[in-house]
Design an enzyme around this catalytic site. Structure first.
Site, PDB file in Angstrom:
ATOM      1  N   LYS A  62       4.484   7.337   1.729  1.00 45.56           N
ATOM      2  CA  LYS A  62       4.576   8.792   1.520  1.00 45.56           C
ATOM      3  C   LYS A  62       5.259   9.437   2.728  1.00 45.56           C
ATOM      4  O   LYS A  62       4.949   9.105   3.872  1.00 45.56           O
ATOM      5  CB  LYS A  62       3.175   9.391   1.335  1.00 45.56           C
ATOM      6  CG  LYS A  62       2.549   9.016  -0.009  1.00 45.56           C
ATOM      7  CD  LYS A  62       1.160   9.573  -0.138  1.00 45.56           C
ATOM      8  CE  LYS A  62       0.457   9.096  -1.371  1.00 45.56           C
ATOM      9  NZ  LYS A  62       0.864   9.748  -2.609  1.00 45.56           N
ATOM     10  N   ASP A  99       0.887  -1.160   0.000  1.00 47.72           N
ATOM     11  CA  ASP A  99       0.000   0.000   0.000  1.00 47.72           C
ATOM     12  C   ASP A  99       0.920   1.204   0.000  1.00 47.72           C
ATOM     13  O   ASP A  99       1.414   1.628   1.042  1.00 47.72           O
ATOM     14  CB  ASP A  99      -0.911   0.020   1.234  1.00 47.72           C
ATOM     15  CG  ASP A  99      -1.938   1.145   1.130  1.00 47.72           C
ATOM     16  OD1 ASP A  99      -1.676   2.110   0.378  1.00 47.72           O
ATOM     17  OD2 ASP A  99      -2.982   1.068   1.779  1.00 47.72           O
ATOM     18  N   HIS A 100       1.151   1.732  -1.216  1.00 43.44           N
ATOM     19  CA  HIS A 100       2.199   2.754  -1.335  1.00 43.44           C
ATOM     20  C   HIS A 100       1.893   3.999  -0.513  1.00 43.44           C
ATOM     21  O   HIS A 100       2.782   4.789  -0.223  1.00 43.44           O
ATOM     22  CB  HIS A 100       2.435   3.106  -2.803  1.00 43.44           C
ATOM     23  CG  HIS A 100       1.341   3.923  -3.416  1.00 43.44           C
ATOM     24  ND1 HIS A 100       0.185   3.363  -3.868  1.00 43.44           N
ATOM     25  CD2 HIS A 100       1.227   5.248  -3.603  1.00 43.44           C
ATOM     26  CE1 HIS A 100      -0.590   4.327  -4.327  1.00 43.44           C
ATOM     27  NE2 HIS A 100       0.005   5.476  -4.188  1.00 43.44           N
ATOM     28  N   ASP A 107     -11.331   0.768  -4.065  1.00 43.29           N
ATOM     29  CA  ASP A 107     -10.151   1.414  -4.628  1.00 43.29           C
ATOM     30  C   ASP A 107      -9.385   2.230  -3.580  1.00 43.29           C
ATOM     31  O   ASP A 107      -8.157   2.232  -3.569  1.00 43.29           O
ATOM     32  CB  ASP A 107     -10.595   2.319  -5.796  1.00 43.29           C
ATOM     33  CG  ASP A 107      -9.423   2.789  -6.637  1.00 43.29           C
ATOM     34  OD1 ASP A 107      -8.403   2.084  -6.655  1.00 43.29           O
ATOM     35  OD2 ASP A 107      -9.521   3.851  -7.271  1.00 43.29           O
ATOM     36  N   HIS A 122      -6.011   2.580   1.464  1.00 47.95           N
ATOM     37  CA  HIS A 122      -5.329   3.830   1.845  1.00 47.95           C
ATOM     38  C   HIS A 122      -5.992   4.516   3.046  1.00 47.95           C
ATOM     39  O   HIS A 122      -5.318   4.900   4.004  1.00 47.95           O
ATOM     40  CB  HIS A 122      -5.318   4.831   0.693  1.00 47.95           C
ATOM     41  CG  HIS A 122      -4.827   4.277  -0.601  1.00 47.95           C
ATOM     42  ND1 HIS A 122      -3.796   3.379  -0.688  1.00 47.95           N
ATOM     43  CD2 HIS A 122      -5.210   4.504  -1.879  1.00 47.95           C
ATOM     44  CE1 HIS A 122      -3.578   3.084  -1.959  1.00 47.95           C
ATOM     45  NE2 HIS A 122      -4.420   3.748  -2.694  1.00 47.95           N
TER      46      HIS A 122
END
Ligand SMILES: NC(=O)c1ccc[n+]([C@@H]2O[C@H](COP(=O)([O-])OP(=O)(O)OC[C@H]3O[C@@H](n4cnc5c(N)ncnc54)[C@H](OP(=O)(O)O)[C@@H]3O)[C@@H](O)[C@H]2O)c1
Length: 504
Positions: free
Chosen positions: A199, A194-195, A252, A257
């Site tokens: 961050k 989960d990029h 999505d 996220h």
């Protein structure tokens, strides 16, 4: 100066990492993800000197030779990286690229893969082997079964598998995929990406909370009124109706996220700064999130779908007119919701979230809104006081700001809200890494802290499954103009609680 010395030594520390020799097999090595995210990220890591001794083996359907792949890769990188692309650096980078055409549904192609892996690694077990599933999710189980049959998983010391989102489409399918993966790999070989957690400002929430004595004592229901998380996108579905019509905004963005961001804000301090303690604390938050009562869904969730409008000065079509979208599609492209975390720290503190496509701009932030001061001591103007807010700006700026009230200069006693701002760009004159750079480096280092664990993924589905079910039953959807900040009903939704959305 002490600060300068610290800064310099931090900077020096950054330069010392170099990934040990690895082979990354990219299943779907010529697909959209690879063109837009994976290869550009690996190129940047190469440019920065983090990776030197490696091979990237694209394995996928398109018919092409390695030479053709290299040519296409150059075009993809130029398009994506623009001025960060460097012809000279590419000369070196392209030497690490290989491509093999293979239908991944066919078992015999995995024999070809075995041969390739042997050829490249000379069967040296010290060679890091990474598989990246950059293919449509329907292929995940087939690939894993075939890798397992060829003894390329658990038996292959140090092998890792990186699995892209979406990880399943509900709890049942996520569980089945987990079982499939765990049949072939150990949990610590599985990197569910989960990029968002990669961050820089997102990670800073952790440092801000647990690296300072000042804020953590206030970080609870006694002082915090509510939390607001906004993840707004100006993009539409970018010709990916085949994906979005099934995914919806819930699968999505919320299942992964948004829930990860909530966990980061709400988690308890881990017993140490290492992967399992950190993942344990995130998991405790997921487990404490109140499961939505499907019957009360209208009180807790508002969903919307964009109509045509103007975004960034350009006219754009509505969702129903996007290519390959069903004309009567009820798929939500926007959601606003209110989550509660049933634990001692957060009881009755609402976590408002909103996310959607084709909103007025791309914008991401986490805002912690504190309670109002208990007494109105500052005269008749006191009602104008703003509550203190800590804001983690994630996009487009990377900042942490604290708002508080001061006296407006002059003879009158008028309170005035001001901000104390820390801006990454001003303080650190260094470029912050892309989220994908960070998570790939972590995978290379075998650090799973930023990756989801089996129980985490399944609990996140447990939270969103009732929202999806309720939507499937009723399909109540409010329209919003592309280029706006969402449906009017989302404003009414938060107003009912005597609160307002932050402006973006
Ligand atoms: N694209 C994104 O921005 C994005 C963002 C986040 C996560 N993801 C996830 O990343 C994964 C890949 O997404 P994507 O958009 O890159 O998908 P994609 O472009 O549809 O497919 C990826 C590649 O897989 C190949 N492929 C399809 N079937 C194959 C088969 N039977 N054998 C071998 N290769 C096959 C495709 O070949 P053809 O082109 O010839 O069909 C393509 O080159 C998905 O899980 C997706 O959800 C994507």
């Amino acid at each position: 100066m002490k600060k300068d010395k610290t800064f310099e030594s931090c900077l020096a520390g950054l330069k010392t990492f170099e990934a040990s020799r690895f082979l990354m097999v990219i299943f779907g090595g010529a697909g959209d993800l690879c063109q837009k995210k994976l290869l550009p990220t690996l190129f940047l890591l190469y440019k920065k000197g983090f990776i030197k001794d490696f091979t990237l083996l694209g394995f996928g359907l398109p018919k092409m030779t390695t030479d053709e792949y290299k040519k296409r890769a150059k075009t993809w990188l130029q398009k994506k990286l623009k001025e960060s692309f460097d012809e000279k650096i590419y000369e070196g980078f392209q030497k690490h690229l290989l491509f093999e055409t293979a239908d991944l549904k066919k078992g015999e192609n995995y024999l070809k893969l075995c041969k390739k892996i042997s050829e490249i690694t000379k069967d040296d077990p010290a060679y890091n082997l990474m598989y990246y599933l950059a293919v449509p999710p329907v292929l995940f189980p087939t690939i894993v079964s075939n890798l397992s049959d060829k003894e390329l998983c658990r038996r292959r010391k140090g092998a890792k598998i990186i699995v892209e989102k979406p990880f399943g489409h509900d709890k049942k399918s996520a569980h089945a995929l987990n079982l499939k993966l765990l049949d072939a790999f150990d949990e610590n070989q599985i990197y569910r990406i989960d990029h968002y957690l990669g961050k820089e400002t997102v990670q800073n929430v952790f440092f801000f909370r647990f690296g300072n004595a000042l804020f953590e004592p206030l970080w609870n229901r006694n002082y915090i009124d509510h939390v607001q998380i906004t993840v707004a996108e100006d993009l539409g579905i970018e010709n990916r109706a085949y994906f979005y019509e099934n995914a919806t905004v819930i699968r999505d963005f919320v299942q992964n996220h948004i829930l990860q961001l909530i966990a980061l804000v709400a988690m308890e301090p881990p017993v140490s700064f290492s992967q399992e303690p950190i993942r344990n604390e995130r998991q405790k938050v997921f487990k404490s999130i109140q499961i939505f009562d499907e019957k009360k869904i209208d009180e807790l969730v508002v969903m919307g779908q964009y109509e045509s409008g103007i975004v960034n000065g350009k006219k754009v079509v509505g969702y129903l007119d996007e290519k390959d979208v069903a004309k009567d599609s009820k798929v939500p492209t926007y959601i606003a919701a209110k989550f509660f975390i049933d634990n001692w720290r957060w009881a009755n503190v609402p976590f408002y979230i909103r996310t959607g496509k084709r909103l007025k701009k791309r914008y991401t932030e986490i805002a912690i809104q504190f309670k109002y001061p208990p007494l109105k001591l500052l005269g008749h103007k006191c009602k104008d006081l703003d509550a203190n807010t800590i804001v983690f700006s994630i996009y487009p700026t990377q900042k942490v700001s604290l708002s508080f009230n001061v006296k407006f200069p002059g003879m009158e006693n008028i309170p005035y809200p001001v901000d104390m701002i820390f801006d990454y760009k001003d303080v650190f004159k260094v470029e912050t890494p892309l989220a994908y750079e960070r998570v790939l480096i972590d995978a290379m280092k075998s650090d799973l802290s930023l990756f989801a664990r089996q129980d985490g993924i399944e609990t996140m589905w447990e939270i969103v499954d009732p929202i999806i079910k309720a939507w499937e039953r009723k399909k109540i959807l409010y329209k919003y103009k592309a280029g706006s900040s969402g449906p009017k009903e989302a404003d009414d939704f938060i107003k009912k609680d005597k609160r307002t959305w932050r402006f973006f």
